[in-house]
Design a protein around this motif. Structure first.
Motif, PDB file in Angstrom:
ATOM      1  N   THR A 232       3.419  16.373   6.011  1.00  0.00           N
ATOM      2  CA  THR A 232       3.420  15.009   5.483  1.00  0.00           C
ATOM      3  C   THR A 232       3.821  14.045   6.602  1.00  0.00           C
ATOM      4  O   THR A 232       4.144  14.464   7.720  1.00  0.00           O
ATOM      5  CB  THR A 232       4.422  14.866   4.320  1.00  0.00           C
ATOM      6  OG1 THR A 232       5.753  14.807   4.845  1.00  0.00           O
ATOM      7  CG2 THR A 232       4.316  16.034   3.351  1.00  0.00           C
ATOM      8  N   ASP A 233       3.826  12.752   6.274  1.00  0.00           N
ATOM      9  CA  ASP A 233       4.266  11.775   7.277  1.00  0.00           C
ATOM     10  C   ASP A 233       5.766  11.831   7.492  1.00  0.00           C
ATOM     11  O   ASP A 233       6.297  11.169   8.390  1.00  0.00           O
ATOM     12  CB  ASP A 233       3.816  10.367   6.885  1.00  0.00           C
ATOM     13  CG  ASP A 233       4.411   9.887   5.562  1.00  0.00           C
ATOM     14  OD1 ASP A 233       5.014  10.715   4.851  1.00  0.00           O
ATOM     15  OD2 ASP A 233       4.259   8.698   5.247  1.00  0.00           O
ATOM     16  N   GLU A 246       4.083   9.896  -1.866  1.00  0.00           N
ATOM     17  CA  GLU A 246       4.284  10.492  -0.548  1.00  0.00           C
ATOM     18  C   GLU A 246       2.923  10.764   0.097  1.00  0.00           C
ATOM     19  O   GLU A 246       1.931  11.028  -0.585  1.00  0.00           O
ATOM     20  CB  GLU A 246       5.100  11.780  -0.655  1.00  0.00           C
ATOM     21  CG  GLU A 246       6.535  11.540  -1.096  1.00  0.00           C
ATOM     22  CD  GLU A 246       7.401  12.764  -0.888  1.00  0.00           C
ATOM     23  OE1 GLU A 246       7.361  13.341   0.215  1.00  0.00           O
ATOM     24  OE2 GLU A 246       8.112  13.149  -1.833  1.00  0.00           O
ATOM     25  N   ARG A 247       2.894  10.735   1.434  1.00  0.00           N
ATOM     26  CA  ARG A 247       1.617  10.813   2.137  1.00  0.00           C
ATOM     27  C   ARG A 247       1.459  12.173   2.827  1.00  0.00           C
ATOM     28  O   ARG A 247       2.351  12.627   3.550  1.00  0.00           O
ATOM     29  CB  ARG A 247       1.496   9.682   3.144  1.00  0.00           C
ATOM     30  CG  ARG A 247       1.556   8.297   2.468  1.00  0.00           C
ATOM     31  CD  ARG A 247       1.010   7.208   3.362  1.00  0.00           C
ATOM     32  NE  ARG A 247       1.691   7.179   4.649  1.00  0.00           N
ATOM     33  CZ  ARG A 247       1.179   6.604   5.752  1.00  0.00           C
ATOM     34  NH1 ARG A 247      -0.019   6.041   5.700  1.00  0.00           N
ATOM     35  NH2 ARG A 247       1.862   6.590   6.877  1.00  0.00           N
ATOM     36  N   LEU A 248       0.309  12.772   2.600  1.00  0.00           N
ATOM     37  CA  LEU A 248      -0.021  14.070   3.198  1.00  0.00           C
ATOM     38  C   LEU A 248      -0.896  13.873   4.428  1.00  0.00           C
ATOM     39  O   LEU A 248      -1.753  12.985   4.463  1.00  0.00           O
ATOM     40  CB  LEU A 248      -0.771  14.939   2.185  1.00  0.00           C
ATOM     41  CG  LEU A 248      -0.174  15.109   0.796  1.00  0.00           C
ATOM     42  CD1 LEU A 248      -1.031  16.067  -0.027  1.00  0.00           C
ATOM     43  CD2 LEU A 248       1.267  15.605   0.880  1.00  0.00           C
ATOM     44  N   GLN A 256      -2.744  10.429   3.591  1.00  0.00           N
ATOM     45  CA  GLN A 256      -3.204   9.948   2.294  1.00  0.00           C
ATOM     46  C   GLN A 256      -2.132  10.178   1.235  1.00  0.00           C
ATOM     47  O   GLN A 256      -1.490  11.235   1.200  1.00  0.00           O
ATOM     48  CB  GLN A 256      -4.493  10.672   1.887  1.00  0.00           C
ATOM     49  CG  GLN A 256      -5.698  10.311   2.738  1.00  0.00           C
ATOM     50  CD  GLN A 256      -6.080   8.854   2.581  1.00  0.00           C
ATOM     51  OE1 GLN A 256      -6.101   8.325   1.466  1.00  0.00           O
ATOM     52  NE2 GLN A 256      -6.376   8.211   3.705  1.00  0.00           N
ATOM     53  N   PRO A 257      -1.930   9.199   0.345  1.00  0.00           N
ATOM     54  CA  PRO A 257      -0.870   9.329  -0.661  1.00  0.00           C
ATOM     55  C   PRO A 257      -1.244  10.302  -1.779  1.00  0.00           C
ATOM     56  O   PRO A 257      -2.413  10.431  -2.155  1.00  0.00           O
ATOM     57  CB  PRO A 257      -0.730   7.907  -1.210  1.00  0.00           C
ATOM     58  CG  PRO A 257      -2.074   7.293  -0.998  1.00  0.00           C
ATOM     59  CD  PRO A 257      -2.597   7.888   0.291  1.00  0.00           C
ATOM     60  N   VAL A 258      -0.236  10.947  -2.301  1.00  0.00           N
ATOM     61  CA  VAL A 258      -0.378  11.778  -3.499  1.00  0.00           C
ATOM     62  C   VAL A 258      -0.368  10.849  -4.713  1.00  0.00           C
ATOM     63  O   VAL A 258       0.530  10.013  -4.850  1.00  0.00           O
ATOM     64  CB  VAL A 258       0.769  12.806  -3.597  1.00  0.00           C
ATOM     65  CG1 VAL A 258       0.737  13.540  -4.931  1.00  0.00           C
ATOM     66  CG2 VAL A 258       0.679  13.787  -2.439  1.00  0.00           C
ATOM     67  N   ILE A 259      -1.364  10.960  -5.579  1.00  0.00           N
ATOM     68  CA  ILE A 259      -1.371  10.124  -6.780  1.00  0.00           C
ATOM     69  C   ILE A 259      -0.881  10.884  -8.010  1.00  0.00           C
ATOM     70  O   ILE A 259      -0.617  10.272  -9.043  1.00  0.00           O
ATOM     71  CB  ILE A 259      -2.764   9.525  -7.051  1.00  0.00           C
ATOM     72  CG1 ILE A 259      -3.793  10.618  -7.395  1.00  0.00           C
ATOM     73  CG2 ILE A 259      -3.234   8.693  -5.875  1.00  0.00           C
ATOM     74  CD1 ILE A 259      -5.098  10.058  -7.930  1.00  0.00           C
TER      75      ILE A 259
END
Length: 421
Positions: A232-233, A246-248, A256-259
């Protein structure tokens, strides 16, 4: 656009807006037809034109007569059957229609059903349903959902990409999805003679093991085992700790964010061998890939043919199911595990993400993924999607188990020939 009542053909005189059964009724868009319980003769609804006529047919009371209700031509009926209505010998025949919508209440008994041979059939059935007649929804991409305590004789969903969902306590003879890429979910305490996926790439999911399924390429929604480290970031994070927003790290689109994410506990003691988690040991796919042992669900897709993962076995980057890799040294089903916590991660699009350094997939939001969710959760996910098509479009081509193993075996044979030369 008008409301009519269909009555027995012997009724005389007819009342206002009443139509005799026993004849062909030409329908127009928006019409409503109420089926009187006195009907004892067949009824045919027909229309010609493009787009097809969409109209309502209502069964609000029981009918013990032997009746065929035919839908022919350019028609898409929406048929509703009220709670507790008994129609044991009323057959709905939509083979020659453009499609069919059927909404059935709780504790209903029905006769035979034939859906459209080419169009989509959308069927929603409540709890306590019973039929001792055959149901065949024909061609088209059909969606069929039964509540709890359903009893069926035989069900065929025909050609097309179909979604079939059955609640708990299903009792059924044969269920056959036939052609197309089909998704089937069966709840707890099911008693079925056979559930056959037929041709195509089909998925079967149930919270319990079943020994009478066949021709299914996938048996659950894709997920990672709790404890898996995801890039992740914020660095490497345990998958179960990752929250919405949170962004993967992705291979194609940066961070890219987790939705949506979800963790769920699963008892594995009644699972068949092929349903058990797959362990991909460190270094099994290439030097340092994965970095640590990676545990995923059997159908979870792993990137191969690139990123250093089985680079020489495949001509390009593709996704393959983890269970197809069990022909590799060390890769195996974890038969000793009695329980596991699975975690799903969903992004706006299907992404290549990194788990234990290994390129693999985020959740692909297909029909089966949605079918296993509650109504509120499903609505929340769909509302968060900017582009629903992207969420269900694979980030890479996806090979079947057989195709994957053919590539690996061909590579092994090729290397053996080179070594012998």
């Amino acid at each position: 656009m008008a409301t009519y009542t269909i009555v027995d053909m012997n009724k005389d005189p007819l009342g206002p807006d009443e139509i005799h059964a026993g004849s062909i009724i030409e329908v127009t868009d928006g019409d409503v037809y109420i089926m009187d319980p006195s009907i004892g003769h067949d009824v045919t609804f027909n229309a010609t034109g493009n787009p097809p006529a969409q109209f309502d047919v209502q069964f609000n009371e029981s009918n013990a007569s032997v009746v065929k209700v035919n839908f022919t031509g350019d028609v898409i009926p929406t048929i509703s059957v009220a709670d507790g209505v008994q129609l044991p010998d009323v057959d709905l025949m939509g083979t020659n229609s453009s499609g069919m919508n059927l909404m059935v209440g709780d504790n209903v008994v029905m006769g035979k059903l034939f859906g459209s041979s080419t169009g989509a059939d959308n069927i929603l059935v409540g709890d306590g349903f019973f039929t001792d007649q055959d149901w065949n929804t024909g061609g088209g991409n059909d969606t069929i959902r039964f509540g709890h305590d359903a009893t069926l004789k035989h069900l065929k969903s025909g050609a097309g990409d179909d979604v079939l969902y059955f609640g708990n306590n299903l009792t059924a003879g044969d269920i056959q999805t036939e052609g197309g890429d089909d998704n089937v979910y069966v709840g707890r305490n099911a008693s079925t003679a056979k559930i056959d996926g037929g041709n195509g790439t089909d998925s079967y999911r149930s919270p319990e093991s079943s020994s009478n399924t066949q021709n299914f390429e996938s048996t659950a929604v894709v997920c990672y085992a709790a404890g898996t480290l995801i890039k992740t970031d914020r660095g490497l994070r345990p998958v179960e700790a990752i929250q919405q927003g949170e962004r993967l790290r992705t291979l194609d689109h940066g961070f890219q964010p987790v939705i949506w994410s979800r963790a769920s506990q699963h008892d594995l003691r009644d699972f068949r061998r092929e349903q058990h988690p797959v362990l991909i040991p460190a270094g099994a796919l290439g030097p340092g890939l994965p970095r640590r042992n990676l545990i995923v669900s059997p159908q979870h897709r792993i990137l191969v043919g690139g990123q250093g993962q089985l680079q020489g076995c495949f001509p390009s980057e593709v996704f393959v199911p983890a269970k197809a890799l069990t022909i590799l040294p060390g890769v195996r089903h974890m038969l000793g595990r009695k329980e596991i916590t699975w975690v799903h991660l969903l992004c706006q699009a299907h992404e290549v993400i990194f788990a234990e350094g290994c390129a693999s997939e985020s959740l692909l939001l297909g029909p089966m993924s949605l079918a296993t969710l509650g109504e509120e959760e499903r609505a929340r996910i769909l509302g968060a999607l900017r582009n629903p098509i992207a969420s269900k479009t694979p980030a890479r081509a996806c090979l079947t188990l057989t195709e994957t193993r053919e590539f690996i075996e061909a590579n092994v044979k090729s290397r053996a020939r080179v070594g012998a030369a």
